[in-house]
Design a protein around this motif. Structure first.
Motif, PDB file in Angstrom:
ATOM      1  N   ALA A 159       0.841  -1.206   0.000  1.00 20.56           N
ATOM      2  CA  ALA A 159       0.000   0.000   0.000  1.00 20.56           C
ATOM      3  C   ALA A 159       0.876   1.255   0.000  1.00 20.56           C
ATOM      4  O   ALA A 159       0.608   2.215  -0.731  1.00 20.56           O
ATOM      5  CB  ALA A 159      -0.929  -0.014   1.216  1.00 20.56           C
ATOM      6  N   CYS A 160       1.944   1.221   0.804  1.00 25.93           N
ATOM      7  CA  CYS A 160       2.816   2.401   0.880  1.00 25.93           C
ATOM      8  C   CYS A 160       3.541   2.623  -0.448  1.00 25.93           C
ATOM      9  O   CYS A 160       3.698   3.768  -0.897  1.00 25.93           O
ATOM     10  CB  CYS A 160       3.838   2.231   2.009  1.00 25.93           C
ATOM     11  N   VAL A 161       3.985   1.535  -1.078  1.00 27.10           N
ATOM     12  CA  VAL A 161       4.698   1.675  -2.359  1.00 27.10           C
ATOM     13  C   VAL A 161       3.762   2.253  -3.411  1.00 27.10           C
ATOM     14  O   VAL A 161       4.134   3.154  -4.176  1.00 27.10           O
ATOM     15  CB  VAL A 161       5.281   0.299  -2.802  1.00 27.10           C
ATOM     16  N   VAL A 162       2.524   1.753  -3.434  1.00 27.22           N
ATOM     17  CA  VAL A 162       1.553   2.276  -4.420  1.00 27.22           C
ATOM     18  C   VAL A 162       1.312   3.768  -4.167  1.00 27.22           C
ATOM     19  O   VAL A 162       1.276   4.570  -5.110  1.00 27.22           O
ATOM     20  CB  VAL A 162       0.230   1.468  -4.362  1.00 27.22           C
ATOM     21  N   LEU A 172      -3.160   0.057  -9.953  1.00 26.41           N
ATOM     22  CA  LEU A 172      -2.296  -0.303  -8.811  1.00 26.41           C
ATOM     23  C   LEU A 172      -3.065  -0.245  -7.495  1.00 26.41           C
ATOM     24  O   LEU A 172      -2.919  -1.107  -6.624  1.00 26.41           O
ATOM     25  CB  LEU A 172      -1.098   0.646  -8.738  1.00 26.41           C
ATOM     26  N   ALA A 173      -3.918   0.786  -7.359  1.00 25.58           N
ATOM     27  CA  ALA A 173      -4.619   0.962  -6.072  1.00 25.58           C
ATOM     28  C   ALA A 173      -5.786  -0.012  -5.899  1.00 25.58           C
ATOM     29  O   ALA A 173      -6.190  -0.292  -4.772  1.00 25.58           O
ATOM     30  CB  ALA A 173      -5.124   2.399  -5.961  1.00 25.58           C
ATOM     31  N   TYR A 174      -6.308  -0.524  -7.008  1.00 26.47           N
ATOM     32  CA  TYR A 174      -7.473  -1.415  -6.979  1.00 26.47           C
ATOM     33  C   TYR A 174      -7.047  -2.790  -6.443  1.00 26.47           C
ATOM     34  O   TYR A 174      -6.490  -3.586  -7.163  1.00 26.47           O
ATOM     35  CB  TYR A 174      -8.015  -1.495  -8.414  1.00 26.47           C
ATOM     36  N   GLY A 175      -7.250  -3.020  -5.166  1.00 27.51           N
ATOM     37  CA  GLY A 175      -6.909  -4.329  -4.599  1.00 27.51           C
ATOM     38  C   GLY A 175      -5.935  -4.250  -3.434  1.00 27.51           C
ATOM     39  O   GLY A 175      -5.603  -5.266  -2.845  1.00 27.51           O
ATOM     40  N   ILE A 176      -5.469  -3.026  -3.084  1.00 24.95           N
ATOM     41  CA  ILE A 176      -4.560  -2.949  -1.944  1.00 24.95           C
ATOM     42  C   ILE A 176      -5.353  -3.000  -0.636  1.00 24.95           C
ATOM     43  O   ILE A 176      -6.573  -2.830  -0.638  1.00 24.95           O
ATOM     44  CB  ILE A 176      -3.660  -1.681  -1.985  1.00 24.95           C
ATOM     45  N   ALA A 177      -4.613  -3.216   0.460  1.00 26.67           N
ATOM     46  CA  ALA A 177      -5.292  -3.452   1.745  1.00 26.67           C
ATOM     47  C   ALA A 177      -5.645  -2.153   2.465  1.00 26.67           C
ATOM     48  O   ALA A 177      -5.184  -1.881   3.572  1.00 26.67           O
ATOM     49  CB  ALA A 177      -4.402  -4.310   2.629  1.00 26.67           C
ATOM     50  N   THR A 178      -6.446  -1.326   1.819  1.00 27.28           N
ATOM     51  CA  THR A 178      -6.989  -0.135   2.489  1.00 27.28           C
ATOM     52  C   THR A 178      -8.447  -0.011   2.054  1.00 27.28           C
ATOM     53  O   THR A 178      -8.811  -0.509   0.993  1.00 27.28           O
ATOM     54  CB  THR A 178      -6.267   1.165   2.070  1.00 27.28           C
ATOM     55  N   PRO A 179      -9.281   0.662   2.842  1.00 30.94           N
ATOM     56  CA  PRO A 179     -10.645   0.881   2.360  1.00 30.94           C
ATOM     57  C   PRO A 179     -10.630   1.868   1.199  1.00 30.94           C
ATOM     58  O   PRO A 179      -9.836   2.806   1.187  1.00 30.94           O
ATOM     59  CB  PRO A 179     -11.359   1.490   3.572  1.00 30.94           C
ATOM     60  N   GLY A 180     -11.471   1.685   0.242  1.00 29.61           N
ATOM     61  CA  GLY A 180     -11.528   2.601  -0.902  1.00 29.61           C
ATOM     62  C   GLY A 180     -12.199   1.922  -2.072  1.00 29.61           C
ATOM     63  O   GLY A 180     -12.021   0.727  -2.283  1.00 29.61           O
ATOM     64  N   GLY A 181     -12.977   2.705  -2.811  1.00 29.62           N
ATOM     65  CA  GLY A 181     -13.739   2.129  -3.912  1.00 29.62           C
ATOM     66  C   GLY A 181     -13.175   2.492  -5.265  1.00 29.62           C
ATOM     67  O   GLY A 181     -12.219   3.276  -5.379  1.00 29.62           O
ATOM     68  N   ILE A 182     -13.784   1.935  -6.302  1.00 22.25           N
ATOM     69  CA  ILE A 182     -13.247   2.123  -7.657  1.00 22.25           C
ATOM     70  C   ILE A 182     -14.203   2.879  -8.568  1.00 22.25           C
ATOM     71  O   ILE A 182     -13.960   3.006  -9.753  1.00 22.25           O
ATOM     72  CB  ILE A 182     -12.878   0.756  -8.291  1.00 22.25           C
ATOM     73  N   PHE A 183     -15.289   3.369  -8.003  1.00 24.15           N
ATOM     74  CA  PHE A 183     -16.252   4.097  -8.832  1.00 24.15           C
ATOM     75  C   PHE A 183     -15.661   5.414  -9.336  1.00 24.15           C
ATOM     76  O   PHE A 183     -15.618   5.667 -10.523  1.00 24.15           O
ATOM     77  CB  PHE A 183     -17.499   4.376  -7.984  1.00 24.15           C
ATOM     78  N   MET A 184     -15.216   6.227  -8.370  1.00 28.02           N
ATOM     79  CA  MET A 184     -14.704   7.549  -8.720  1.00 28.02           C
ATOM     80  C   MET A 184     -13.437   7.455  -9.593  1.00 28.02           C
ATOM     81  O   MET A 184     -13.313   8.174 -10.584  1.00 28.02           O
ATOM     82  CB  MET A 184     -14.466   8.362  -7.443  1.00 28.02           C
ATOM     83  N   PRO A 185     -12.481   6.550  -9.258  1.00 27.84           N
ATOM     84  CA  PRO A 185     -11.326   6.415 -10.138  1.00 27.84           C
ATOM     85  C   PRO A 185     -11.726   6.071 -11.567  1.00 27.84           C
ATOM     86  O   PRO A 185     -11.194   6.636 -12.525  1.00 27.84           O
ATOM     87  CB  PRO A 185     -10.531   5.271  -9.513  1.00 27.84           C
ATOM     88  N   ALA A 186     -12.687   5.156 -11.712  1.00 27.38           N
ATOM     89  CA  ALA A 186     -13.125   4.777 -13.056  1.00 27.38           C
ATOM     90  C   ALA A 186     -13.704   5.989 -13.769  1.00 27.38           C
ATOM     91  O   ALA A 186     -13.456   6.216 -14.961  1.00 27.38           O
ATOM     92  CB  ALA A 186     -14.166   3.661 -12.967  1.00 27.38           C
ATOM     93  N   MET A 187     -14.464   6.792 -13.020  1.00 29.93           N
ATOM     94  CA  MET A 187     -15.070   7.969 -13.640  1.00 29.93           C
ATOM     95  C   MET A 187     -14.008   8.992 -14.060  1.00 29.93           C
ATOM     96  O   MET A 187     -14.093   9.580 -15.143  1.00 29.93           O
ATOM     97  CB  MET A 187     -16.053   8.613 -12.654  1.00 29.93           C
ATOM     98  N   LEU A 188     -13.002   9.167 -13.205  1.00 29.70           N
ATOM     99  CA  LEU A 188     -11.956  10.148 -13.535  1.00 29.70           C
ATOM    100  C   LEU A 188     -11.164   9.698 -14.765  1.00 29.70           C
ATOM    101  O   LEU A 188     -10.895  10.500 -15.668  1.00 29.70           O
ATOM    102  CB  LEU A 188     -11.016  10.330 -12.329  1.00 29.70           C
ATOM    103  N   VAL A 189     -10.813   8.407 -14.782  1.00 30.98           N
ATOM    104  CA  VAL A 189     -10.080   7.895 -15.946  1.00 30.98           C
ATOM    105  C   VAL A 189     -10.934   8.087 -17.202  1.00 30.98           C
ATOM    106  O   VAL A 189     -10.449   8.560 -18.235  1.00 30.98           O
ATOM    107  CB  VAL A 189      -9.734   6.388 -15.761  1.00 30.98           C
ATOM    108  N   GLY A 190     -12.223   7.750 -17.099  1.00 28.64           N
ATOM    109  CA  GLY A 190     -13.121   7.873 -18.247  1.00 28.64           C
ATOM    110  C   GLY A 190     -13.244   9.316 -18.708  1.00 28.64           C
ATOM    111  O   GLY A 190     -13.185   9.601 -19.905  1.00 28.64           O
ATOM    112  N   ALA A 191     -13.393  10.231 -17.739  1.00 28.94           N
ATOM    113  CA  ALA A 191     -13.555  11.653 -18.099  1.00 28.94           C
ATOM    114  C   ALA A 191     -12.295  12.172 -18.780  1.00 28.94           C
ATOM    115  O   ALA A 191     -12.362  12.854 -19.808  1.00 28.94           O
ATOM    116  CB  ALA A 191     -13.857  12.460 -16.841  1.00 28.94           C
ATOM    117  N   SER A 192     -11.158  11.814 -18.224  1.00 27.98           N
ATOM    118  CA  SER A 192      -9.891  12.307 -18.760  1.00 27.98           C
ATOM    119  C   SER A 192      -9.638  11.713 -20.156  1.00 27.98           C
ATOM    120  O   SER A 192      -9.273  12.425 -21.096  1.00 27.98           O
ATOM    121  CB  SER A 192      -8.783  11.915 -17.784  1.00 27.98           C
TER     122      SER A 192
END
Ligand code: ATP
Length: 842
Positions: free
Chosen positions: A382-385, A485-505
């Motif tokens: 998690a820290c490396v990511v 990289l962040a999708y699957g690390i051991a911290t709480p967090g979702g993938i909705f917003m990242p997917a939206m940001l990637v899509g928008a960009s």
């Protein structure tokens, strides 16, 4: 112990009578090879693998509950019991709590991100390296807090949580998933991980948080004594004496009622995150829940409305804007013209491929990631990511970012805060012209995703260049890397917003490229950013209607509905050809121990019948069973359901009998824990005519009602993980089985005097055995099927009723087999494996 060991298994039929699974040599692939044998599979044997147990959505109908329901009905005031009012109050309370928590997460995250941005801006002129080190160490500290919470305190809080909410609502009990500590970790962990610079969002966690709040609020009614204290009672005759629930006016502790509230909480979580109440309801219907009804829809809608309303109220109070949630964009400038649709198809197809690529790479990476048992490695990962993400944020704008003049408020959207534009290493404001500069790439990286998306959607043609093609291209590639990289690390967090940001960009990038290719085409990159967002969601999640509604609610009107629908439909179709399933389905496939039943059964089940799915040599109990036998069976198996048989003259020789009910392991454990024993003549255990069950005939004893209630709430109360342990041998250690066995051996020599009305007293014969009377508590109306029943029908019965066990009986109502949810899920899995093997061979 020896007492019962001789009677350990109650075989129903002789080995020779047992029907064997008929394997058709012509259709070897259709009939799973490991179904139909008579060895107990997973759960039957004792090993240390984690096994997620199933939930009971089918209510238990027993003598005690029938009688107490009747007496409750009699206590109605003008035909009203108050249960409906209580349910709606809890629904509203869930909505309000979810709205408040969403607000806390949103504002904390905004505060931390703004602080980090200001820190960078203040210190960057003093030295880039020092600023980078300060920024990255703050980010890594936040990640450390989030991952330590998850790995050392509440492992169930890891990730977004949507997949496990789906699994729960489908019928798999996830241990610790809705505990208070998981909720607290999820809230704090999400704030830390999202603010750290990791590309994660709060939408997935909000779904889990909504579900956990709903689950916790259903526990509020009534209190229950700690079973551990009850165990300390050494008097085996003091049945239920310590078991005194103070009050349980409304009984929502069963799996079915909780499922309704949790479904509503799930919808409210998403609604609050996006500011989209109808989108939340539809999302819950389309993605999260497996059981839906008109009642659930109303509950979800009210819950979502309250959650969104609370958020809107707080926003209005604090910022004088009543736009709730992270997806509320109003006043978008680009105008949709139908002529642009072919261009949108190109954007949607390319973004859909990108979405499917995310799913594929996540699958690959998941195999390489350290397992959660290697806690330090997981923290390091998690820290490396986080470090990589921060480095990309710092280094890329230095080399590729463009310094552009800050847009004039009149020409810019006017909806964005001036502080959004990030100067980074650009020149200071020109004192003569008053023009300030911003680094376009740094602005995209350092701002909240919501703010960047808002600006990307405003891009309206060549007249105004807020972000260059180069910056958009680099931003979309780097956020894609950060997301994967962040999708699957051991911290709480979702993938909705990242997917939206990637899509928008990415969408904005394609828009700019198309604009350069067709200068006279009047292409508006802002609309492509919007289509890119919808398409990325379609490609990654494969949802449809709910996404359309969320996007429409977010953009504040139906002006953009057509491009959004095109984006979602095209991306779904294209993505399906690259990766077979959406993110949640793929995660469910990978999750060990979770058995998920899809809506429709696989075609392969058409050629099979109940006898191909069932287990043989079913372990059963008689209505009155010796304590030694129960202890021995619970010790040697992990089965959670046992058919109950009544002696009949016919079956007396073989020890079998007619099927009269089903008893659960947790019920047996509670009967043992509460020492609800009775002393009976040993001959009764093999007597064709069991003694009449007297206490229920006239008046139901209070103890029994409490005991029955305890059995239902057992695993939800003081030990939410207790049920998980219940099928494990350790659960029996808690019961102090040795003490029970001592009681058994002393009873064998002890004469007893019967006490009238005492449930332990059935007869006063001199030779006594300690026994349990299962009749008041067993489910008297379990669903059964005949062995000839089609496997598809069995699947539908399980899927629509939310069953856990299904007994297979013969024409004499004798149990010849048992099918569990896991058996069905295994058959489904085998069918899919054989299907993919076939298509591979073709
Ligand atoms: P769950 O763990 O899902 O709550 P369970 O523990 O009762 O339910 P499973 O773990 O699915 O049941 O059972 C594993 C295997 O044991 C299955 O193949 C099932 O058919 C078989 N089985 C379940 N109950 C019995 C029983 N009473 N006697 C014999 N076999 C059983």
């Amino acid at each position: 112990m020896e007492n019962g060991s001789a009677e350990l298994e109650v075989p129903l039929l002789n080995e020779s009578d047992s029907p064997r699974a008929e394997t058709d040599p012509e259709s070897q692939l259709e009939v799973p090879s490991d179904l139909g044998d008579d060895t107990p599979r997973n759960g039957g044997v004792l090993n240390d693998e984690p096994v997620f147990e199933s939930l009971d959505y089918d209510p238990i109908f027993n003598i005690v509950s029938e009688k107490s329901t009747k007496s409750k009905q009699a206590r109605r005031v003008y035909g009203y019991t108050g249960v409906t009012l209580a349910k709606w109050s809890i629904t509203i309370l869930i909505g309000v709590s979810v709205g408040l928590v969403a607000c806390i997460i949103e504002s904390s995250q905004e505060y931390l991100v703004t602080r980090k941005k200001n820190f960078t801006q203040r210190n960057i002129s003093h030295g880039l390296v020092g600023t980078f080190l300060g920024f990255s160490s703050f980010s890594i500290s936040l990640v450390l807090v989030a991952s330590c919470l998850v790995l050392f305190w509440a492992p169930a809080a890891a990730g977004g949580g949507v997949t496990l909410v789906m699994a729960y609502l489908n019928g798999t009990d996830i241990p610790d998933f809705f505990r208070l500590r998981t909720l607290v970790s999820k809230i704090i962990g999400s704030i830390c991980s999202i603010s750290s610079g990791l590309l994660l969002g709060q939408e997935g966690p909000m779904v889990h948080i909504g579900a956990a709040i709903a689950s916790l609020l259903t526990w509020m009614h009534g209190t229950f004594p700690n079973p551990k204290k009850v165990q300390s009672s050494s008097d085996s005759r003091s049945c239920c004496n310590n078991l005194r629930p103070k009050a349980f006016p409304f009984d929502f502790h069963n799996d079915k009622d909780r499922r309704e509230f949790i479904t509503a909480g799930t919808a409210a979580g998403l609604a609050a995150a996006f500011g989209a109440p109808i989108g939340g309801v539809l999302y819950s219907l389309e993605e999260a829940s497996s059981f839906w009804s008109r009642k659930v829809m109303w509950r979800s809608l009210i819950c979502c409305t309250f959650a969104t309303m609370v958020l809107a109220l707080i926003n209005w109070w604090e910022f004088s804007t009543s736009l709730p949630g992270s997806m509320s964009f109003r006043g978008l400038q680009p105008v949709f013209i139908v002529r642009d649709l072919p261009f949108f198809v190109i954007t949607s197809a390319l973004t859909g491929i990108l979405g499917a690529f995310v799913n594929t790479t996540h699958g690959w990476l998941d195999k390489l990631r350290p397992r959660s048992t290697h806690k330090l490695l997981r923290i390091l990962e998690a820290c490396v990511v986080a470090f990589i993400s921060v480095t990309l944020m710092f280094v890329l704008p230095l080399h590729f970012g463009q310094c552009l003049p800050v847009p004039d408020e009149k020409t810019s959207s006017g909806t964005m805060d001036k502080d959004y534009w990030f100067k980074y290493t650009c020149p200071d404001e020109n004192p003569n012209t008053g023009v300030a500069y911003y680094n376009d790439l740094a602005t995209l990286f350092f701002s909240l995703p919501r703010q960047s998306m808002q600006e990307l959607y405003q891009l309206s043609g060549q007249t105004k260049v807020d972000f260059t093609i180069q910056s958009l291209g680099i931003h979309s590639i780097s956020v894609l890397i950060m997301f994967i990289l962040a999708y699957g690390i051991a911290t709480p967090g979702g993938i909705f917003m990242p997917a939206m940001l990637v899509g928008a960009s990415f969408g904005a990038f394609i828009g700019r490229v198309l604009e350069a290719m067709f200068p006279s085409g009047n292409i508006q990159p802002g609309l492509h950013a919007l289509v890119g967002t919808a398409s990325m969601l379609g490609g990654v999640f494969r949802a449809s209607i709910s996404l359309v509604v969320i996007m429409v609610e977010g953009t504040g009107g139906i002006d953009f509905i057509l491009p959004i629908i095109v984006g979602i439909v095209v991306s779904n179709w294209v993505a399906h050809h690259v990766h077979h399933a959406g993110a949640y389905e793929s995660d469910l496939e990978r999750l060990g121990g979770v058995y998920f039943l899809q809506t429709e059964p696989p075609h392969q089940l058409l050629a099979m019948s109940a006898s191909d799915l069932m287990s043989y040599n079913v372990i059963c109990f008689h209505e009155i069973v010796s304590v030694a036998e129960v202890v021995e069976v619970l010790r040697s198996t992990r089965h959670n359901g046992f058919p109950v048989l009544r002696h009949s003259q016919l079956d007396n020789s073989s020890g079998g009998g007619k099927f009269v009910g089903l008893i659960l392991r947790q019920q047996l454990l509670l009967l043992l824990e509460q020492r609800a024993f009775m002393e009976v003549d040993s001959t009764i255990l093999s007597n064709p005519r069991a003694p009449k069950f007297s206490p229920c005939d006239k008046q139901l004893s209070k103890e029994m009602q409490f005991l029955d209630h305890a059995m239902r709430v057992y695993h939800h109360y003081h030990y939410p993980h207790r049920r998980y342990l219940s099928s494990r041998p350790e659960a029996l250690n808690d019961l102090d089985v040795d003490e029970i066995m001592q009681a058994i051996s002393s009873t064998n020599t002890k004469p007893d005097t019967p006490v009238e009305g005492d449930i332990r007293t059935v007869s006063d014969t001199p030779k006594k055995v300690l026994a349990l009377d299962l009749r008041p508590f067993m489910n008297r109306a379990p669903i059964t099927v005949r062995r000839e029943c089609s496997a598809q029908r069995v699947y539908h019965i399980f899927r629509t009723l939310g069953l856990r066990h299904l007994c297979v009986t013969d024409s004499h109502n004798r149990v010849i087999g048992i099918i569990t949810r896991k058996d069905i899920a295994m058959a489904q899995k085998q069918a899919y494996v054989s299907k993919s093997r076939k298509s591979f061979q073709h």
